[in-house]
Design a protein around this motif. Structure first.
Motif, PDB file in Angstrom:
ATOM      1  N   GLY A   2      22.145 -72.579  58.882  1.00 46.33           N
ATOM      2  CA  GLY A   2      21.242 -73.688  59.124  1.00 46.33           C
ATOM      3  C   GLY A   2      19.803 -73.245  59.276  1.00 46.33           C
ATOM      4  O   GLY A   2      19.128 -72.927  58.292  1.00 46.33           O
ATOM      5  N   GLN A   3      19.297 -73.203  60.507  1.00 49.93           N
ATOM      6  CA  GLN A   3      17.901 -72.885  60.763  1.00 49.93           C
ATOM      7  C   GLN A   3      17.653 -71.393  60.957  1.00 49.93           C
ATOM      8  O   GLN A   3      16.551 -70.985  61.295  1.00 49.93           O
ATOM      9  CB  GLN A   3      17.424 -73.658  62.002  1.00 49.93           C
ATOM     10  N   PRO A 131      30.707 -75.290  63.609  1.00 50.62           N
ATOM     11  CA  PRO A 131      29.399 -75.591  64.213  1.00 50.62           C
ATOM     12  C   PRO A 131      29.127 -74.821  65.498  1.00 50.62           C
ATOM     13  O   PRO A 131      28.012 -74.323  65.707  1.00 50.62           O
ATOM     14  CB  PRO A 131      29.466 -77.098  64.454  1.00 50.62           C
ATOM     15  N   GLN A 134      28.355 -71.224  64.693  1.00 53.09           N
ATOM     16  CA  GLN A 134      27.010 -71.126  64.125  1.00 53.09           C
ATOM     17  C   GLN A 134      25.948 -71.200  65.217  1.00 53.09           C
ATOM     18  O   GLN A 134      24.946 -70.476  65.197  1.00 53.09           O
ATOM     19  CB  GLN A 134      26.789 -72.251  63.117  1.00 53.09           C
ATOM     20  N   LYS A 135      26.170 -72.086  66.165  1.00 53.55           N
ATOM     21  CA  LYS A 135      25.214 -72.246  67.266  1.00 53.55           C
ATOM     22  C   LYS A 135      25.094 -70.965  68.081  1.00 53.55           C
ATOM     23  O   LYS A 135      23.990 -70.530  68.425  1.00 53.55           O
ATOM     24  CB  LYS A 135      25.650 -73.412  68.154  1.00 53.55           C
TER      25      LYS A 135
END
Length: 303
Positions: A2-3, A131, A134-135
């Motif tokens: 993601g980011q 998720p 990933q976090k």
């Protein structure tokens, strides 16, 4: 993730790489110790430093080997996280392309930490589809980046002490990418650069660590290699290709070619398929030794 992006790249053929990462990303790279000499934005690379490649267009030249790990963080998300964690705004000099001297322990933790995360993801690719995982991975990367950046001090300012020379060198490089086959002379390149011959030589030495004459010869050698690879299935000769690229002393041409590509021109012409793809782009710095021109406009540090 993601980011957040993390990656490692190992390059074993010397080259000059030029890139301009999208403004949304802030890349931070650590050159690993076993890499060879390099220059970033015209400045000699030094040990114990972190490279920021976020100030628009940048270039890196390396002699033989370049091995690095890097992160690339979404600029807005990173700025928000930094403010939440420290109460401070994103420093403007974190958004420039330069080298930073940092704490040795933090730098070691950064390189080892990124390498460890990459190994974990490689062995457990399913983490990228979860998720929560990933976090956690993203938070780990953020911690490593902040730990290595907070004590960092710019090693050198952006390379702007000789902007006219730097611009002139860039003009010549861009010109040769499109017109190398015309075999331009040094006076013609001075005209392209809008510089005197002495200023152009100083500029090339500062930016690439070689003279314009040496650079032009490397471009021609790489152009000859490209033609030999393309004409393998056509009726042609090494002498014809050599003359096309301005080499009239065939013995010297063969010797320089062999030193650069580790094979004779005749061997390249007989290859079933090309072993390396070279095109007339920008070579790595050298001081009279091997210099190959890499056609791979790598997205290194670009995220």
């Amino acid at each position: 993730m993601g980011q957040v992006q993390i990656f490692r790249e190992s390059l074993t053929t010397g080259a000059r790489i030029q890139a301009a990462p999208a403004r949304v990303w802030l890349p931070f790279a650590a050159i690993l110790p076993h890499s060879g000499e390099y220059r970033f934005c015209g400045r000699e690379g030094q040990a114990g430093t972190l490279i920021q490649a976020s100030g628009g267009e940048w270039d890196i030249c390396f002699k033989e080997r370049l091995d690095y790990v890097s992160t690339a963080l979404d600029r807005q998300a990173f700025s928000t996280s930094l403010q939440r964690l420290t109460g401070e705004e994103l420093p403007q000099d974190w958004c420039l392309s330069l080298q930073r001297r940092t704490d040795a322990t933090a730098l070691s933790r950064y390189t080892d930490g990124i390498a460890s995360l990459l190994h974990r993801i490689h062995s457990q690719p399913q983490l990228l589809s979860q998720p929560q995982a990933q976090k956690l991975l993203g938070a780990n990367v953020l911690e490593l980046v902040l730990a290595v950046m907070m004590p960092a001090v710019p090693l050198t300012p952006p390379n702007c002490s000789k902007p006219r020379r730097r611009l002139g060198v860039k003009r010549v490089i861009d010109y040769l990418q499109a017109h190398a086959a015309r075999l331009p002379t040094i006076p013609e390149l001075c005209q392209v650069a809008e510089l005197s011959e002495r200023s152009l030589e100083y500029g090339f030495r500062d930016e690439l660590g070689m003279t314009p004459v040496r650079y032009l010869r490397m471009v021609r050698l790489n152009g000859a290699r490209c033609d030999l690879l393309r004409r393998r299935c056509q009726p042609t000769s090494v002498a014809e290709v050599a003359l096309t690229w301005g080499f009239m002393e065939f013995g010297r041409f063969a010797g320089e070619y062999r030193k650069l590509f580790h094979e004779l021109p005749s061997q390249t012409l007989k290859q079933d398929k090309p072993s390396v793809n070279h095109t007339p782009l920008s070579p790595r710095p050298a001081d009279g030794d091997d210099t190959r021109v890499s056609g791979a406009a790598s997205a290194a540090f670009a995220g």
